[in-house]
Write a protein that holds these residues in place. Sequence first.
Motif, short mmCIF file in Angstrom:
data_model
loop_
_atom_site.label_atom_id
_atom_site.label_comp_id
_atom_site.label_asym_id
_atom_site.label_seq_id
_atom_site.Cartn_x
_atom_site.Cartn_y
_atom_site.Cartn_z
N THR A 39 0.86 -1.17 0.00
CA THR A 39 0.00 0.00 0.00
C THR A 39 0.90 1.23 0.00
O THR A 39 2.03 1.18 0.51
CB THR A 39 -0.92 0.04 1.24
OG1 THR A 39 -0.12 0.01 2.42
CG2 THR A 39 -1.89 -1.13 1.23
N VAL A 40 0.41 2.30 -0.58
CA VAL A 40 1.17 3.55 -0.66
C VAL A 40 0.56 4.54 0.32
O VAL A 40 -0.59 4.95 0.16
CB VAL A 40 1.17 4.13 -2.09
CG1 VAL A 40 2.02 5.39 -2.15
CG2 VAL A 40 1.67 3.10 -3.09
N ALA A 41 1.33 4.92 1.32
CA ALA A 41 0.86 5.86 2.35
C ALA A 41 1.25 7.27 1.93
O ALA A 41 2.27 7.81 2.39
CB ALA A 41 1.44 5.49 3.71
N ARG A 42 0.46 7.87 1.06
CA ARG A 42 0.79 9.19 0.53
C ARG A 42 0.93 10.23 1.63
O ARG A 42 1.66 11.22 1.46
CB ARG A 42 -0.29 9.62 -0.46
CG ARG A 42 -0.32 8.81 -1.76
CD ARG A 42 0.67 9.35 -2.74
NE ARG A 42 0.56 8.71 -4.06
CZ ARG A 42 1.20 9.13 -5.14
NH1 ARG A 42 1.98 10.20 -5.06
NH2 ARG A 42 1.07 8.50 -6.29
N ASP A 43 0.23 10.04 2.74
CA ASP A 43 0.31 11.01 3.82
C ASP A 43 1.70 11.05 4.47
O ASP A 43 2.02 11.99 5.22
CB ASP A 43 -0.75 10.71 4.88
CG ASP A 43 -0.59 9.33 5.50
OD1 ASP A 43 -0.32 8.38 4.75
OD2 ASP A 43 -0.70 9.21 6.73
N LYS A 44 2.53 10.03 4.19
CA LYS A 44 3.89 10.00 4.74
C LYS A 44 4.89 10.78 3.87
O LYS A 44 6.05 10.96 4.28
CB LYS A 44 4.37 8.55 4.87
CG LYS A 44 3.52 7.67 5.77
CD LYS A 44 3.62 8.11 7.22
CE LYS A 44 2.87 7.12 8.12
NZ LYS A 44 2.93 7.52 9.53
N LEU A 45 4.45 11.22 2.70
CA LEU A 45 5.38 11.88 1.78
C LEU A 45 5.98 13.16 2.37
O LEU A 45 7.20 13.38 2.27
CB LEU A 45 4.69 12.17 0.45
CG LEU A 45 5.56 12.77 -0.66
CD1 LEU A 45 6.71 11.82 -1.02
CD2 LEU A 45 4.72 13.06 -1.90
N PRO A 46 5.19 14.04 3.00
CA PRO A 46 5.80 15.26 3.56
C PRO A 46 6.88 14.97 4.61
O PRO A 46 7.94 15.60 4.60
CB PRO A 46 4.60 15.99 4.18
CG PRO A 46 3.42 15.51 3.39
CD PRO A 46 3.71 14.07 3.10
N ALA A 47 6.61 14.02 5.50
CA ALA A 47 7.62 13.70 6.53
C ALA A 47 8.87 13.11 5.92
O ALA A 47 10.00 13.40 6.36
CB ALA A 47 7.02 12.74 7.56
N LEU A 48 8.70 12.29 4.90
CA LEU A 48 9.87 11.71 4.23
C LEU A 48 10.66 12.80 3.50
O LEU A 48 11.89 12.79 3.50
CB LEU A 48 9.44 10.62 3.25
CG LEU A 48 10.56 9.75 2.68
CD1 LEU A 48 11.35 9.08 3.78
CD2 LEU A 48 10.01 8.71 1.71
N ALA A 49 9.95 13.77 2.91
CA ALA A 49 10.63 14.89 2.26
C ALA A 49 11.40 15.71 3.28
O ALA A 49 12.51 16.20 3.00
CB ALA A 49 9.61 15.76 1.52
N ASP A 50 10.83 15.87 4.48
CA ASP A 50 11.55 16.58 5.56
C ASP A 50 12.85 15.83 5.90
O ASP A 50 13.91 16.45 6.09
CB ASP A 50 10.68 16.67 6.81
CG ASP A 50 9.51 17.63 6.65
OD1 ASP A 50 9.55 18.49 5.76
OD2 ASP A 50 8.54 17.50 7.43
N PHE A 51 12.77 14.51 5.98
CA PHE A 51 13.93 13.69 6.33
C PHE A 51 15.03 13.82 5.28
O PHE A 51 16.21 13.98 5.60
CB PHE A 51 13.48 12.23 6.47
CG PHE A 51 14.55 11.28 6.92
CD1 PHE A 51 15.02 11.29 8.22
CD2 PHE A 51 15.10 10.37 6.04
CE1 PHE A 51 16.01 10.41 8.65
CE2 PHE A 51 16.09 9.47 6.44
CZ PHE A 51 16.54 9.50 7.75
N VAL A 52 14.64 13.76 4.00
CA VAL A 52 15.61 13.88 2.91
C VAL A 52 16.19 15.29 2.86
O VAL A 52 17.40 15.47 2.64
CB VAL A 52 14.97 13.49 1.56
CG1 VAL A 52 15.94 13.76 0.41
CG2 VAL A 52 14.56 12.02 1.57
#
Length: 408
Positions: A39-52
Amino acid sequence: MSAIPVSDAVAWLLRPEAIRERCGRILAAADAGRSDHFTVARDKLPALADFVTEEIRGNYPDLKIPYHSRWRHFAAGGRDRWGALAARLGGLSANEMARMRIDLALTSVLLDAGAGPAWRYREADGTEFSRSEGLAVASFVLFERGILSGQRDWPLRADAAALRAFTADNLAQAFQVTEDNPLEGLEGRAGLLNRLGRAVAKAPQVYGESDPRVGNLYDYLVGLAGPSREVPAPLILATLLETLGSIWPGRIVLDGVNLGDVWRHPAAGDDGLVPFHKLSQWLTYSLVEPLVEAGLAVTDIEALTGLAEYRNGGLMIDGGLLCLKDPAALAARHAVDSELIVEWRALTLALLDPLAAEVRERLGQNAAELPLAKVLEGGTWSAGRRIAREKRPDGDPPLTIVSDGTVF
């Protein structure tokens, strides 16, 4: 312009547009809930972008990020190995230096598939490296010692004669492989260099007729560039894929052409084929610096895609953007052509573009200022390694792939 004739169907699968289109279809299926694996948890994209973004700021505070390429690994441990070698070669022409750098980069990239968790390379001063850095340093020393040259009086080159004669024993000795220091895919790597030698000899229009050599690709690209001195990155990629397709294990052959890093997935549509061309795109990125320093302009770099490999892929899982439907998959070993691994790679590649867009927004830069190749170098690759170390003591990726030394 094609280096060798191929059918329209093959030519399409060798283009970056095909990679994005087919991977995009698999992402659309997963977004719609039609995946058996993720499954793709699109809501996690902003936090992952913060991490990168945090990773980029830590690695390159001034945001002067080089392109993702093999040249970064040659400087492992803070030692500029290429600079030291080049300083001893001051009398060489710019053209010969470019040929030599292509000899080195291409052979090193082809030896860059995953080394496995146990292997280490020790330099003369006792410094140890593993994984990509270890493979880079080992392949640099291999090249520097003239083992890839068939001419004793011209050691710093990689020619067809030496590559065809290269053996797994040569590689084991050069890479310090023993029972206690095993390297995954040893035979596969040596076989890849053998096939490279044969492929180079079979494409004289690109690699030279009387003295076929990997680095002669430079002269071919200069000819393509013409008076403008500009060569598009997708054309470099197509040249590599067309002339070197025969080096890959014969997994899928279409219209008589070995497609290499192309796999099957039911959500891909049409013929079901999903191209990644991970090592070939990694190589294309790695050729940019030698070509630019020799006076060519490499254009349209942003047309290339992200790299479907285990650091970027691990980032997607460890960062929560991709969620396995069956957690037991984390403890299993997976064949590289399994549907789960093909899907993991496709979703990774498709999600790197929106992730890069989010990172650019946070850094206040556009795609021209921060192209994907710099996002990969500055952030996602090292962020994938960092989060793997945080989650697992050995720093391994979350999924275990059975490697033959020619894919990852």
